[in-house]
Design a protein around this motif. Structure first.
Motif, PDB file in Angstrom:
ATOM      1  N   PHE A   1       0.863  -1.172   0.000  1.00 38.92           N
ATOM      2  CA  PHE A   1       0.000   0.000   0.000  1.00 38.92           C
ATOM      3  C   PHE A   1       0.902   1.226   0.000  1.00 38.92           C
ATOM      4  CE2 PHE A   1      -2.898  -3.224   1.402  1.00 38.92           C
ATOM      5  CZ  PHE A   1      -4.111  -2.831   0.872  1.00 38.92           C
ATOM      6  N   LEU A   2       0.638   2.153  -0.905  1.00 35.56           N
ATOM      7  CA  LEU A   2       1.448   3.357  -1.049  1.00 35.56           C
ATOM      8  C   LEU A   2       0.611   4.580  -0.711  1.00 35.56           C
ATOM      9  CD1 LEU A   2       3.071   2.429  -4.479  1.00 35.56           C
ATOM     10  CD2 LEU A   2       4.089   2.129  -2.216  1.00 35.56           C
ATOM     11  N   ASP A   3       1.224   5.535  -0.015  1.00 34.59           N
ATOM     12  CA  ASP A   3       0.527   6.782   0.306  1.00 34.59           C
ATOM     13  C   ASP A   3       0.333   7.597  -0.961  1.00 34.59           C
ATOM     14  OD1 ASP A   3       0.260   6.328   3.050  1.00 34.59           O
ATOM     15  OD2 ASP A   3       2.281   7.084   3.440  1.00 34.59           O
ATOM     16  N   PHE A   4      -0.902   7.957  -1.207  1.00 33.77           N
ATOM     17  CA  PHE A   4      -1.248   8.783  -2.364  1.00 33.77           C
ATOM     18  C   PHE A   4      -1.783  10.104  -1.820  1.00 33.77           C
ATOM     19  CE2 PHE A   4      -4.309   9.588  -6.031  1.00 33.77           C
ATOM     20  CZ  PHE A   4      -3.308  10.112  -6.840  1.00 33.77           C
ATOM     21  N   THR A   5      -0.863  10.964  -1.407  1.00 28.47           N
ATOM     22  CA  THR A   5      -1.246  12.196  -0.718  1.00 28.47           C
ATOM     23  C   THR A   5      -2.071  13.130  -1.598  1.00 28.47           C
ATOM     24  OG1 THR A   5       0.922  13.124  -1.228  1.00 28.47           O
ATOM     25  CG2 THR A   5       0.659  12.127   0.936  1.00 28.47           C
TER      26      THR A   5
ATOM     27  N   GLY B   1      -5.357   9.401   0.262  1.00 24.47           N
ATOM     28  CA  GLY B   1      -5.531   8.031   0.734  1.00 24.47           C
ATOM     29  C   GLY B   1      -4.357   7.159   0.341  1.00 24.47           C
ATOM     30  N   ARG B   2      -4.596   5.864   0.340  1.00 31.21           N
ATOM     31  CA  ARG B   2      -3.560   4.907  -0.034  1.00 31.21           C
ATOM     32  C   ARG B   2      -4.020   4.096  -1.238  1.00 31.21           C
ATOM     33  NH1 ARG B   2      -1.584   1.161   4.405  1.00 31.21           N
ATOM     34  NH2 ARG B   2      -3.687   0.377   4.161  1.00 31.21           N
TER      35      ARG B   2
ATOM     36  N   ARG C   1      -3.349   0.507  -3.475  1.00 26.74           N
ATOM     37  CA  ARG C   1      -2.819  -0.844  -3.377  1.00 26.74           C
ATOM     38  C   ARG C   1      -2.170  -1.225  -4.694  1.00 26.74           C
ATOM     39  NH1 ARG C   1      -6.008  -6.095  -4.236  1.00 26.74           N
ATOM     40  NH2 ARG C   1      -4.763  -7.677  -3.227  1.00 26.74           N
TER      41      ARG C   1
ATOM     42  N   SER D   1      -7.878  -0.286  -2.870  1.00 24.94           N
ATOM     43  CA  SER D   1      -7.377   1.085  -2.722  1.00 24.94           C
ATOM     44  C   SER D   1      -8.461   1.965  -2.110  1.00 24.94           C
ATOM     45  CB  SER D   1      -6.961   1.677  -4.076  1.00 24.94           C
ATOM     46  OG  SER D   1      -5.767   1.092  -4.523  1.00 24.94           O
ATOM     47  N   GLU D   2      -8.027   2.920  -1.325  1.00 25.45           N
ATOM     48  CA  GLU D   2      -8.970   3.845  -0.708  1.00 25.45           C
ATOM     49  C   GLU D   2      -9.524   4.804  -1.755  1.00 25.45           C
ATOM     50  OE1 GLU D   2      -6.738   5.703   2.439  1.00 25.45           O
ATOM     51  OE2 GLU D   2      -6.666   3.841   3.604  1.00 25.45           O
TER      52      GLU D   2
ATOM     53  N   VAL E   1       3.605   8.167  -7.991  1.00 24.92           N
ATOM     54  CA  VAL E   1       3.651   7.556  -6.660  1.00 24.92           C
ATOM     55  C   VAL E   1       4.015   6.074  -6.751  1.00 24.92           C
ATOM     56  CG1 VAL E   1       2.168   6.823  -4.728  1.00 24.92           C
ATOM     57  CG2 VAL E   1       2.154   9.200  -5.479  1.00 24.92           C
TER      58      VAL E   1
ATOM     59  N   GLY F   1       7.371   4.770  -5.365  1.00 19.23           N
ATOM     60  CA  GLY F   1       7.176   3.887  -4.219  1.00 19.23           C
ATOM     61  C   GLY F   1       7.787   2.510  -4.411  1.00 19.23           C
TER      62      GLY F   1
END
Length: 197
Positions: free
Chosen positions: A27-31, A35-36, A38, A88-89, A107, A111
């Motif tokens: 899971f990567l931070d997607f600022t 959210g994050r 996947r 994913s969020e 990202v 990432g």
């Protein structure tokens, strides 16, 4: 994002097992989206990032990945669950599609420490992948459209970072409505390998 992540995981695991694959998950931070996201990776080798269309998730590529990974000279297949899809969020901010796509792919590439990769996109995924390819062409070895809309055919990114022209016959075949990649994964695997050759 699914309402029942555990049921989704069970169904997805059954799909992966059907093809003899066991992807790694991150899971990567997607600022930019708040959210994050996947990302799943299968195998090692030259990286290929897959961006799915609507309304599915990254695992939709499983039949195709089965033909590309796990073989001599295999490919590292990276499958993104777009924001709000799969695990994913959802987006928490409104982002124009061009910005969303460029940031999402940046990202993922950063990432996973991928300096360069081929990008395979289907349908709506193309609307997200092509802004990245246009903004950062040196990070894209080959853009590979599969069933992308007419507007994406006019994308300015007609040459790869290596200076080769995208094979026009392959692009037309991948973009045509005559090939269903769910039913012809082996054909599309050959097509993608021809882009990467």
């Amino acid at each position: 994002m699914t309402d029942d992540p555990s049921a989704y995981r069970r169904a997805e695991q059954a799909l992966w097992q059907q093809y003899g694959l066991d992807p790694d998950e991150q899971f990567l931070d997607f600022t930019a989206g708040g959210g994050r996201v996947r990302v799943q990776s299968v195998d090692e080798g030259p990286p290929v990032v897959f961006v799915h269309g609507n309304p599915n998730a990254g695992a939709i590529w499983a039949p195709l990945v089965a033909h590309l990974a796990g073989r001599p000279a295999g490919l590292r297949c990276v499958l993104i669950d777009r924001p709000g899809c799969g695990l994913s969020e959802p987006l928490r901010r409104i982002i124009p599609p061009e910005t969303l796509g460029a940031e999402l792919l940046r990202v993922v590439m950063d990432g996973l420490n991928l300096p360069r990769a081929a990008i395979v996109a289907s349908s709506l995924g193309g609307a997200l992948a092509y802004p990245f390819a246009e903004a950062w062409p040196k990070h894209v070895t080959d853009p590979v459209p599969v069933g992308c809309g007419r507007s994406l055919r006019k994308c300015r990114c007609r040459r790869t970072a290596q200076g080769r022209a995208t094979p026009r016959g392959a692009g037309r075949a991948a973009q045509s409505g005559h090939l269903s990649w769910l039913d012809s994964s082996a054909i599309h695997a050959r097509l993608i390998r021809s882009f990467l050759a």
